[in-house]
Design a protein around this motif. Structure first.
Motif, short mmCIF file in Angstrom:
data_model
loop_
_atom_site.label_atom_id
_atom_site.label_comp_id
_atom_site.label_asym_id
_atom_site.label_seq_id
_atom_site.Cartn_x
_atom_site.Cartn_y
_atom_site.Cartn_z
N ASN A 255 53.92 104.34 -78.44
CA ASN A 255 52.90 103.40 -77.97
C ASN A 255 52.99 103.23 -76.45
OD1 ASN A 255 51.95 102.95 -80.56
ND2 ASN A 255 53.33 101.21 -80.90
N LEU A 256 54.22 103.16 -75.93
CA LEU A 256 54.41 103.02 -74.49
C LEU A 256 53.87 104.24 -73.74
CD1 LEU A 256 55.58 101.54 -72.05
CD2 LEU A 256 57.80 102.57 -72.56
N VAL A 257 54.19 105.44 -74.23
CA VAL A 257 53.69 106.66 -73.59
C VAL A 257 52.17 106.71 -73.64
CG1 VAL A 257 53.60 109.16 -73.82
CG2 VAL A 257 55.80 107.98 -73.92
N ASN A 258 51.58 106.35 -74.78
CA ASN A 258 50.13 106.36 -74.89
C ASN A 258 49.48 105.38 -73.91
OD1 ASN A 258 50.17 108.30 -76.91
ND2 ASN A 258 50.25 106.77 -78.56
N ASP A 259 50.08 104.19 -73.77
CA ASP A 259 49.54 103.21 -72.82
C ASP A 259 49.70 103.68 -71.39
OD1 ASP A 259 48.69 101.58 -74.80
OD2 ASP A 259 50.22 100.03 -74.55
N LEU A 260 50.83 104.31 -71.06
CA LEU A 260 51.02 104.83 -69.70
C LEU A 260 50.00 105.92 -69.39
CD1 LEU A 260 54.93 105.02 -69.45
CD2 LEU A 260 53.40 103.63 -68.02
N LEU A 261 49.74 106.79 -70.35
CA LEU A 261 48.74 107.84 -70.13
C LEU A 261 47.35 107.25 -69.97
CD1 LEU A 261 49.97 110.55 -72.66
CD2 LEU A 261 49.90 110.75 -70.17
N LEU A 262 47.02 106.24 -70.77
CA LEU A 262 45.72 105.60 -70.65
C LEU A 262 45.58 104.91 -69.29
CD1 LEU A 262 43.02 104.58 -71.72
CD2 LEU A 262 44.25 102.71 -72.86
N GLY A 388 53.88 95.81 -72.70
CA GLY A 388 53.87 95.17 -71.39
C GLY A 388 52.81 95.74 -70.47
N LEU A 389 51.93 96.60 -70.99
CA LEU A 389 50.89 97.23 -70.18
C LEU A 389 49.49 96.80 -70.59
CD1 LEU A 389 52.32 100.87 -70.11
CD2 LEU A 389 52.38 99.20 -68.26
N GLY A 390 49.38 95.97 -71.60
CA GLY A 390 48.07 95.62 -72.13
C GLY A 390 47.14 94.98 -71.11
N LEU A 391 47.61 93.96 -70.41
CA LEU A 391 46.75 93.27 -69.45
C LEU A 391 46.49 94.12 -68.21
CD1 LEU A 391 47.98 89.58 -69.69
CD2 LEU A 391 45.90 90.59 -70.62
N ALA A 392 47.44 95.01 -67.86
CA ALA A 392 47.18 95.94 -66.75
C ALA A 392 46.04 96.89 -67.13
CB ALA A 392 48.44 96.73 -66.43
N ILE A 393 46.01 97.32 -68.39
CA ILE A 393 44.91 98.17 -68.85
C ILE A 393 43.61 97.38 -68.83
CG2 ILE A 393 43.99 99.33 -70.90
CD1 ILE A 393 46.88 100.13 -71.58
N VAL A 394 43.65 96.13 -69.27
CA VAL A 394 42.44 95.29 -69.25
C VAL A 394 41.91 95.16 -67.81
CG1 VAL A 394 41.58 92.95 -69.62
CG2 VAL A 394 43.09 93.99 -71.30
N LYS A 395 42.79 94.92 -66.87
CA LYS A 395 42.37 94.76 -65.47
C LYS A 395 41.67 96.01 -64.95
CE LYS A 395 45.21 95.20 -62.03
NZ LYS A 395 46.28 95.00 -61.03
N HIS A 396 42.24 97.17 -65.22
CA HIS A 396 41.64 98.41 -64.72
C HIS A 396 40.34 98.76 -65.44
CE1 HIS A 396 45.54 98.97 -62.73
NE2 HIS A 396 44.90 99.80 -61.94
N VAL A 397 40.24 98.45 -66.71
CA VAL A 397 38.97 98.66 -67.42
C VAL A 397 37.88 97.79 -66.80
CG1 VAL A 397 37.76 98.29 -69.60
CG2 VAL A 397 39.99 99.42 -69.59
N LEU A 398 38.21 96.54 -66.51
CA LEU A 398 37.21 95.64 -65.93
C LEU A 398 36.82 96.07 -64.52
CD1 LEU A 398 38.49 92.14 -67.14
CD2 LEU A 398 36.77 93.65 -68.16
N LEU A 399 37.77 96.56 -63.74
CA LEU A 399 37.44 97.05 -62.41
C LEU A 399 36.43 98.20 -62.48
CD1 LEU A 399 40.93 97.02 -60.61
CD2 LEU A 399 38.97 95.55 -60.12
N ARG A 400 36.58 99.05 -63.49
CA ARG A 400 35.67 100.20 -63.65
C ARG A 400 34.31 99.75 -64.17
NH1 ARG A 400 38.34 105.25 -64.67
NH2 ARG A 400 37.15 105.60 -66.58
N HIS A 401 34.19 98.48 -64.59
CA HIS A 401 32.93 97.96 -65.08
C HIS A 401 32.42 96.82 -64.19
CE1 HIS A 401 34.27 100.15 -68.65
NE2 HIS A 401 33.03 100.10 -69.09
N ASP A 402 32.88 96.76 -62.94
CA ASP A 402 32.43 95.75 -61.97
C ASP A 402 32.64 94.34 -62.48
OD1 ASP A 402 31.38 97.93 -60.41
OD2 ASP A 402 29.65 97.96 -61.76
#
Length: 434
Positions: A255-262, A388-402
């Motif tokens: 799961n950690l590797v998958n989140d890091l790749l995402l 520990g990467l969930g909210l970091a992923i959320v932040k970057h997804v939102l940045l890509r959607h303005d």
């Protein structure tokens, strides 16, 4: 007030004396007018002296005078001396500011109310290509024409800096920060962050490469553990227990590797090719079913759709962001908690919300929640199963959607995670053919 009262006395005495002389000559009115005229001639003479003094050289000593005019000359002279002293001090301060700005490695550009260039340091000439001969008075967007800078400049929301390639050398990366000051004037500062940008690229590439290389051995390891787990009944209890622990940790590593790749893909890939109007009701229902499977009935999960318009974006990325918020709510709230997934209108457009009535979060942690591997309670890291990467992923997804992430929470009052999307990210509701 004494010179003024003395002046009134003088005018009164001259008027009385003129009237008496006129009375003796059988014309008191003419005598009164003559007395007042004498004083008026005196004032006109002093006024002419004042004009001559101010027009020639007010830095010289003022003309000699007494009474009201003497006080006026003295006050004007003292006022001018004070103004010259203040002007000299301000000029010295301005010179020091300009000298210190010239010594800075960052570019500094001063703009007027309209956004036209007033002054800049030599670093701005090197970084932005400004030339004193013909750029002064030009609008800043005529010289820095990148559409992202133009939008940043016109938006007047300068809380976050803007990173762009240098308009002079595309190999250099600049970070722009605009500050409002004075009477709606602006100060534009630009830093050369080329080295930091390259280090960040190296870090992203390293994480992506290492994560990719870890996938194969982890897949092999998980396969063997799965095979041994099928024969766990033939193993001694201590080995079977260790095998179960190995399986849990292998799943966590995958799961950690998958989140890091995402996360690496979100940082590197510009995205946008797969953005389409999304069916928000079905999206929220799908995330609710996944969250219920994770919850195993310990929390009550509900969906509310109050906004008819659809979100234009990547289905996979929005699903990932919403799933991370929902799974966090399941993992970090106690049994019996009510979790609501909501799509509703917002003053800026519309928003996705994940709200719970659980234990809440201390506001001191909120600014750091989107950092990689940041945890409010480090002791629960192994219990929850999160990476520990969930909210970091959320932040970057939102940045890509303005979009932007807003977090509201206090201990004992639950938590609200709000993803705010602008109007231009919304599409009309889908209509069915009649």
């Amino acid at each position: 007030m004494r010179p003024w009262s003395h002046e009134l006395w003088r005018i009164g005495l001259l008027a009385i004396a003129g009237a008496l002389v006129g009375w003796l000559l059988s014309s008191p009115g003419l005598g009164l007018a003559a007395g007042v005229a004498l004083r008026l001639i005196h004032h006109l003479h002093q006024l002419h002296a004042l004009r001559r003094w101010l027009s020639r050289n007010p830095h010289n000593e003022p003309p000699a005078a007494t009474g009201l005019w003497g006080e006026l000359f003295d006050r004007l002279y003292r006022y001018q001396k004070g103004q010259r002293h203040t002007q000299t001090r301000l000029q010295a301060t301005l010179r020091r500011i300009q000298e210190s700005s010239e010594a800075m490695r960052d570019s500094v550009v001063m703009l007027d109310q309209r956004g036209d260039l007033e002054w800049w340091n030599s670093a701005a000439e090197r970084m932005l290509g400004l030339q004193a001969t013909h750029d002064r008075g030009q609008h800043i967007t005529n010289l820095v024409r990148d559409p992202r800078f133009v939008a940043y400049f016109n938006a007047r929301d300068y809380r976050e800096p803007l990173t762009l390639a240098s308009p002079v050398d595309e190999r250099k990366v600049l970070q722009f920060q605009i500050t409002l000051y004075g009477d709606d004037e602006r100060l534009v500062m630009a830093r050369d962050i080329t080295r930091l940008h390259r280090l960040e690229e190296m870090r992203r590439d390293f994480v992506a490469n290492v994560s990719h290389e870890l996938r194969t051995p982890l897949t092999v390891l998980a396969g063997y553990i799965e095979t041994y787990a099928d024969a766990a009944g033939m193993l001694p209890p201590r080995l079977a227990q260790g095998l179960s622990r190995m399986r849990e940790q292998t799943d966590r590593m995958q799961n950690l590797v998958n989140d890091l790749l995402l996360l690496s893909r979100l940082e590197i890939d510009q995205g946008g090719e797969d953005h389409v109007p999304l069916a928000m009701t079905s999206l929220l229902e799908e995330v609710r079913r996944d969250a219920e499977a994770l919850s195993a009935g310990q929390q009550r999960i509900e969906v509310e759709v109050e906004e008819p318009r659809r979100l234009v974006g990547s289905d996979a990325e929005i699903h990932s962001a919403l799933s991370n918020l929902a799974s966090n709510a399941v993992r970090y709230t106690p049994e019996g908690t009510r979790i609501t997934l909501r799509w509703r209108p917002h003053p800026k457009g519309a928003c996705l919300e994940v709200e719970d009535d659980g234990e809440g979060i201390d506001p001191v942690h909120i600014p750091r929640l989107t950092e990689r591997f940041y945890r409010v309670d480090k002791g629960r890291s192994s219990e929850t199963g999160g990476t520990g990467l969930g909210l970091a992923i959320v932040k970057h997804v939102l940045l890509r959607h303005d979009a932007s992430l807003e977090i509201e929470s206090h201990p004992g009052e639950g938590a609200l995670f709000r993803c705010v999307f602008p109007d231009d990210r919304l599409a009309p509701p889908q209509t069915t053919a009649g």
